[in-house]
Design an enzyme around this catalytic site. Structure first.
Site, short mmCIF file in Angstrom:
data_model
loop_
_atom_site.label_atom_id
_atom_site.label_comp_id
_atom_site.label_asym_id
_atom_site.label_seq_id
_atom_site.Cartn_x
_atom_site.Cartn_y
_atom_site.Cartn_z
N HIS A 85 0.84 -1.21 0.00
CA HIS A 85 0.00 0.00 0.00
C HIS A 85 0.87 1.27 0.00
O HIS A 85 0.61 2.21 -0.74
CB HIS A 85 -0.88 0.06 1.26
CG HIS A 85 -1.97 -0.96 1.30
ND1 HIS A 85 -2.15 -1.83 2.35
CD2 HIS A 85 -2.96 -1.25 0.41
CE1 HIS A 85 -3.20 -2.60 2.12
NE2 HIS A 85 -3.71 -2.28 0.95
N LYS B 84 -16.95 -6.35 6.03
CA LYS B 84 -15.69 -7.07 6.24
C LYS B 84 -15.36 -7.07 7.72
O LYS B 84 -15.49 -6.05 8.39
CB LYS B 84 -14.55 -6.38 5.49
CG LYS B 84 -14.52 -6.71 4.03
CD LYS B 84 -13.19 -6.29 3.42
CE LYS B 84 -13.17 -6.52 1.93
NZ LYS B 84 -11.93 -6.02 1.32
N ARG C 243 -1.92 -6.23 -8.35
CA ARG C 243 -0.93 -7.25 -8.00
C ARG C 243 -0.85 -8.21 -9.18
O ARG C 243 -0.56 -7.80 -10.28
CB ARG C 243 -1.33 -7.94 -6.70
CG ARG C 243 -1.00 -7.09 -5.49
CD ARG C 243 -1.68 -7.53 -4.23
NE ARG C 243 -3.10 -7.25 -4.31
CZ ARG C 243 -3.90 -7.12 -3.25
NH1 ARG C 243 -3.42 -7.28 -2.05
NH2 ARG C 243 -5.17 -6.85 -3.40
N SER D 147 -3.02 -7.68 2.71
CA SER D 147 -3.36 -7.52 4.13
C SER D 147 -3.90 -8.84 4.69
O SER D 147 -3.60 -9.22 5.81
CB SER D 147 -4.42 -6.44 4.31
OG SER D 147 -3.95 -5.21 3.86
P1 ADP Z 1 -9.28 -4.61 -0.76
O1 ADP Z 1 -9.91 -4.61 0.59
O2 ADP Z 1 -10.16 -4.17 -1.90
O3 ADP Z 1 -8.41 -5.81 -1.06
P2 ADP Z 1 -7.00 -3.26 0.13
O4 ADP Z 1 -7.23 -2.33 1.22
O5 ADP Z 1 -6.30 -4.54 0.47
O6 ADP Z 1 -8.32 -3.44 -0.69
O7 ADP Z 1 -6.16 -2.57 -1.02
C1 ADP Z 1 -6.54 -1.36 -1.62
C2 ADP Z 1 -5.90 -1.27 -2.97
O8 ADP Z 1 -4.51 -1.50 -2.86
C3 ADP Z 1 -6.40 -2.27 -4.02
O9 ADP Z 1 -6.39 -1.62 -5.26
C4 ADP Z 1 -5.36 -3.35 -3.99
O10 ADP Z 1 -5.28 -4.03 -5.21
C5 ADP Z 1 -4.12 -2.52 -3.74
N1 ADP Z 1 -3.03 -3.29 -3.14
C6 ADP Z 1 -3.02 -3.91 -1.96
N2 ADP Z 1 -1.84 -4.52 -1.74
C7 ADP Z 1 -1.07 -4.28 -2.85
C8 ADP Z 1 0.25 -4.66 -3.27
N3 ADP Z 1 1.01 -5.42 -2.52
N4 ADP Z 1 0.67 -4.23 -4.47
C9 ADP Z 1 -0.12 -3.47 -5.27
N5 ADP Z 1 -1.37 -3.08 -4.93
C10 ADP Z 1 -1.85 -3.48 -3.75
#
Ligand code: ADP
Length: 177
Positions: free
Chosen positions: A25, A49, A103, A141
């Site tokens: 992030h 969630k 990703r 996460s």
């Molecule tokens: P969600 O709950 O939709 O999975 P997250 O809070 O985990 O959302 O992530 C928010 C955004 O960050 C999404 O676009 C997700 O694809 C991106 N994201 C999370 N981790 C990574 C990572 N390691 N590399 C690239 N993008 C990421």
């Protein structure tokens, strides 16, 4: 004719759950500040969630993480909680760009659908996809939490501060079971 849109400061929203924020992030936040003039990290309340951290905690942790990576970024990045439809929120804050991280191919299907639907809801808002660096691309996460629950080492996926908060919260949850 001058392009008015090009003259306006570009405001972007980077939405997500950030439960907790990972190095992936933070990498996307850093990259997004090269694309937009002002970035709003929208921390989704998302009652469906089962979050490990409350919305207030997540906002605070993301703020602390941003300040820790670069004090200069804090002036251009704002962290806010948001609820409801993303497209309404983006409009309300005067943004024209949605930032999403990509990703592997696993993200693509969902993001493809969401971007298509969002474009129908508001064709004036563009979604921009960014990729984290190779070393951060696979981090999620959800996996960090799973590894944490099983007592694994999470220090290469999140900051030391997040690792500490996460370990403490998992211990709290486990002792209250
Ligand atoms: P969600 O709950 O939709 O999975 P997250 O809070 O985990 O959302 O992530 C928010 C955004 O960050 C999404 O676009 C997700 O694809 C991106 N994201 C999370 N981790 C990574 C990572 N390691 N590399 C690239 N993008 C990421």
């Amino acid at each position: 004719m001058a392009n008015q849109a090009a003259d306006r400061p570009r405001v972007g929203v980077y939405p997500g759950s950030f439960d907790p924020p990972t190095n992936g992030h933070l990498d996307i936040i850093r990259r997004a500040t090269r694309v937009v003039n002002k970035l709003i990290v929208g921390v989704a309340v998302n009652p469906s969630k089962d979050a490990l951290f409350t919305i207030g905690e997540r906002v605070k942790i993301v703020e602390q993480e941003i300040a820790a990576i670069d004090h200069g970024l804090s002036g251009r990045v704002e962290v806010r909680a948001f609820e409801g439809l993303l497209m309404h929120y983006v409009r309300d804050v005067g943004a024209t760009i949605i930032i999403r991280g990509l990703r592997a191919v696993t993200d693509f299907d969902y993001e493809f659908q969401m971007t298509g639907m969002n474009a129908r809801l508001d064709p004036e808002i563009e979604t921009v996809f960014l990729m984290a660096s190779e070393s951060h691309q696979f981090i999620s996460s959800r996996m960090v939490k799973e590894i944490g629950v099983l007592g694994g080492n999470i220090t290469s996926f999140v900051s030391a501060a997040v690792a500490k908060s996460l370990t403490a919260r998992i211990a709290e949850r486990q002792s209250s079971k």
